[in-house]
Design a protein around this motif. Structure first.
Motif, PDB file in Angstrom:
ATOM      1  N   LYS A  14       0.851  -1.191   0.000  1.00  0.00           N
ATOM      2  CA  LYS A  14       0.000   0.000   0.000  1.00  0.00           C
ATOM      3  C   LYS A  14       0.885   1.237   0.000  1.00  0.00           C
ATOM      4  N   TRP A  31      -3.414   7.296  -3.919  1.00  0.00           N
ATOM      5  CA  TRP A  31      -2.943   6.093  -3.240  1.00  0.00           C
ATOM      6  C   TRP A  31      -3.069   4.891  -4.165  1.00  0.00           C
ATOM      7  N   TRP A  33      -2.677   0.261  -4.423  1.00  0.00           N
ATOM      8  CA  TRP A  33      -2.421  -1.075  -3.867  1.00  0.00           C
ATOM      9  C   TRP A  33      -1.896  -1.982  -4.974  1.00  0.00           C
ATOM     10  N   ASN A 278      -7.226   5.256   5.135  1.00  0.00           N
ATOM     11  CA  ASN A 278      -5.827   5.675   5.126  1.00  0.00           C
ATOM     12  C   ASN A 278      -5.528   6.518   6.357  1.00  0.00           C
TER      13      ASN A 278
END
Length: 283
Positions: A14, A31, A33, A278
């Motif tokens: 992550k 962000w 993954w 987050n």
């Protein structure tokens, strides 16, 4: 801006990054993954913000109420305000980038009212324009996380520059009910904007797709669940009371209404290790 944090929880990597200063009024962060194998994705909790999701790995499916799974064929998706939980399913190794849009911001840039996509996933080109359809392919070709962040920042800056944004009364109302979800009164928010409660409720629903009271309930639940999961707290009552819930029964009712689960089913070791919340970005 490529100053980023990385948090590796096997088997998912992550990463997250702050965005350019001129984007921060609208975007919380970028962000992503990644995994090298199929992984179980966490439950997507109710929330008032929006996510722009760009898949360069395997596509997602969504679990239906009957237990079946429906493939989401698009590689660019917009997930708007969510008034109940949903379960995404990875169909292969995970690889995606996401833009977390602040709750009151997306409606200024979308091509249709947000109510169109509540509790659903819209193709990104339907929400933001045809030029966004190419973004997943550009991200797939990029050499790494920093390069992908730069691609998204440039696209966002260009998109936002084409539209004039002026803070509105509804922006103020959304912010009030979101940041003070534990204590704000809808009638007081309406009065502060010199509106009758009925007129305010109609305008708020037109702007967000939810009534003010429902929006506030979602925001209150979001704040409490985010805190509990990030802090890995299975004991929830103190946090729930501080977050505006009347008592234990009230919080249990909201958990079941929004997710179909009791708090004990949501606050487990497995969910502490994998969720879509987050941590706050460094100052």
């Amino acid at each position: 801006m490529t100053n980023s944090g990385a948090n590796i929880i096997d088997p998912i990597t992550k990463r997250f990054a702050a965005v350019l200063a001129r984007l921060r009024p609208y975007v919380d962060r970028i962000w992503g993954w990644e995994s090298k194998e199929i992984v179980a994705l966490p439950l997507t909790m109710p929330g008032t913000g929006a996510e722009l999701i760009f898949l360069y790995g395997a596509p997602f499916a969504i679990r239906e109420e009957n237990g079946g799974e429906r493939l989401l064929p698009e590689r660019g998706l917009v997930m708007c305000l969510r008034s109940h939980a949903s379960q995404l399913v990875a169909t292969g190794p995970v690889g995606f980038m996401a833009v977390r849009v602040r709750g009151e911001a997306l409606r200024h840039f979308a091509n249709a009212p947000l109510a169109t996509w509540i509790d659903g996933f819209a193709p990104v080109e339907d929400a933001l324009g045809a030029d966004w359809k190419e973004v997943p392919a550009l991200l797939e070709e990029a050499p790494g996380f920093g390069a992908r962040v730069a691609i998204l920042e440039a696209r966002l800056a260009h998109h936002f520059s084409r539209r004039e944004v002026r803070a509105s009364l509804m922006d103020r109302a959304v912010a009030k009910l979101y940041y003070h979800a534990e204590s704000a009164l809808v009638a007081d928010v309406a009065g502060g904007l010199a509106m009758s409660t009925r007129h305010f409720e109609r305008m708020f629903r037109d702007a967000t797709g939810l009534t003010p009271k429902r929006f506030q309930r979602v925001a209150r639940f979001h704040h409490v669940m985010r805190h509990l999961l990030l802090e890995q707290r299975s004991g929830y009552l103190e946090t729930a009371l501080a977050g505006g819930f009347y008592d234990q029964a009230h919080f249990i009712h909201e958990c079941r209404d929004f997710t179909g689960c009791a708090p004990g089913e949501l606050l487990t070791r497995e969910r502490f290790l994998s969720h879509f919340y987050n941590p706050r970005l460094p100052a």
